[in-house]
Design a protein around this motif. Sequence first.
Motif, PDB file in Angstrom:
ATOM      1  N   ARG A 158      -5.497  44.774 -33.822  1.00 41.46           N
ATOM      2  CA  ARG A 158      -6.315  43.636 -34.225  1.00 41.46           C
ATOM      3  C   ARG A 158      -5.566  42.857 -35.294  1.00 41.46           C
ATOM      4  O   ARG A 158      -5.271  43.390 -36.366  1.00 41.46           O
ATOM      5  CB  ARG A 158      -7.680  44.058 -34.751  1.00 41.46           C
TER       6      ARG A 158
ATOM      7  N   ALA B 266      -4.530  31.943 -27.643  1.00 38.82           N
ATOM      8  CA  ALA B 266      -5.991  31.786 -27.658  1.00 38.82           C
ATOM      9  C   ALA B 266      -6.360  30.824 -28.770  1.00 38.82           C
ATOM     10  O   ALA B 266      -5.562  30.582 -29.680  1.00 38.82           O
ATOM     11  CB  ALA B 266      -6.676  33.130 -27.877  1.00 38.82           C
TER      12      ALA B 266
ATOM     13  N   THR C 283     -14.192  29.176 -27.074  1.00 36.91           N
ATOM     14  CA  THR C 283     -12.898  29.846 -27.066  1.00 36.91           C
ATOM     15  C   THR C 283     -12.116  29.484 -25.803  1.00 36.91           C
ATOM     16  O   THR C 283     -12.699  29.139 -24.767  1.00 36.91           O
ATOM     17  CB  THR C 283     -13.064  31.372 -27.113  1.00 36.91           C
TER      18      THR C 283
ATOM     19  N   TYR D 155      -8.374  30.857 -23.652  1.00 39.25           N
ATOM     20  CA  TYR D 155      -7.352  31.889 -23.571  1.00 39.25           C
ATOM     21  C   TYR D 155      -6.268  31.484 -22.583  1.00 39.25           C
ATOM     22  O   TYR D 155      -6.539  30.833 -21.566  1.00 39.25           O
ATOM     23  CB  TYR D 155      -7.954  33.223 -23.111  1.00 39.25           C
TER      24      TYR D 155
ATOM     25  N   ARG E  87      -6.108  36.610 -20.845  1.00 41.79           N
ATOM     26  CA  ARG E  87      -7.554  36.557 -20.598  1.00 41.79           C
ATOM     27  C   ARG E  87      -8.030  37.901 -20.051  1.00 41.79           C
ATOM     28  O   ARG E  87      -7.431  38.475 -19.154  1.00 41.79           O
ATOM     29  CB  ARG E  87      -7.883  35.443 -19.620  1.00 41.79           C
TER      30      ARG E  87
ATOM     31  N   ARG F  37      -8.012  40.631 -21.788  1.00 38.06           N
ATOM     32  CA  ARG F  37      -7.422  41.687 -22.629  1.00 38.06           C
ATOM     33  C   ARG F  37      -7.550  41.359 -24.114  1.00 38.06           C
ATOM     34  O   ARG F  37      -7.702  42.261 -24.930  1.00 38.06           O
ATOM     35  CB  ARG F  37      -5.940  41.880 -22.295  1.00 38.06           C
TER      36      ARG F  37
ATOM     37  N   THR G 202      -9.342  39.068 -27.327  1.00 38.37           N
ATOM     38  CA  THR G 202     -10.564  38.388 -27.736  1.00 38.37           C
ATOM     39  C   THR G 202     -10.365  37.776 -29.115  1.00 38.37           C
ATOM     40  O   THR G 202      -9.940  38.465 -30.049  1.00 38.37           O
ATOM     41  CB  THR G 202     -11.746  39.358 -27.788  1.00 38.37           C
TER      42      THR G 202
ATOM     43  N   SER H 215     -12.132  35.864 -32.377  1.00 38.62           N
ATOM     44  CA  SER H 215     -13.430  35.737 -33.036  1.00 38.62           C
ATOM     45  C   SER H 215     -13.207  35.312 -34.477  1.00 38.62           C
ATOM     46  O   SER H 215     -12.078  35.314 -34.967  1.00 38.62           O
ATOM     47  CB  SER H 215     -14.194  37.064 -32.975  1.00 38.62           C
TER      48      SER H 215
ATOM     49  N   GLN I  31      -8.313  40.363 -31.298  1.00 34.74           N
ATOM     50  CA  GLN I  31      -8.355  41.734 -30.809  1.00 34.74           C
ATOM     51  C   GLN I  31      -7.535  41.820 -29.541  1.00 34.74           C
ATOM     52  O   GLN I  31      -7.824  41.116 -28.563  1.00 34.74           O
ATOM     53  CB  GLN I  31      -9.795  42.166 -30.542  1.00 34.74           C
TER      54      GLN I  31
END
Length: 121
Positions: free
Chosen positions: A19, A49, A55, A57, A62, A64, A66, A68, A79
């Motif tokens: 992360r 991203a 959002t 990607y 995409r 896999r 994320t 935020s 992540q």
Amino acid sequence: QVQLVESGGGLVQAGGSLRLSCVVSGRASSSYSIGWFRQAPGLEREFVAMISWGTLYADSVRGRFTVSRDNAKNEVYLQMNSLKPEDTAVYYCAARPPAMGGTKVDAYDYWGQGTQVTVSS
């Protein structure tokens, strides 16, 4: 002026997770759109991203990765799961005034210093 500082990179085996964090400071930092890009040796910097009121990607990540954000902490996260050796690169976060889109490097006004991600096979 907006300042960005990335952290969280490292060495991980294929299939593992990391992360990344991007701390954003400066004027209007909580409203700015934030993008994640990466650059592998010998290659151009590429979009990964972005997050604004939605959002986006890259096709290669995409499902896999994320993205935020926690506006209370002025942090944006990436992540990364199911990592592959081809994900190895220096990862950068970048900021621009609020807008969707922004998949091009020159769409962003401010950049962090980058954090290295290395995925071993």
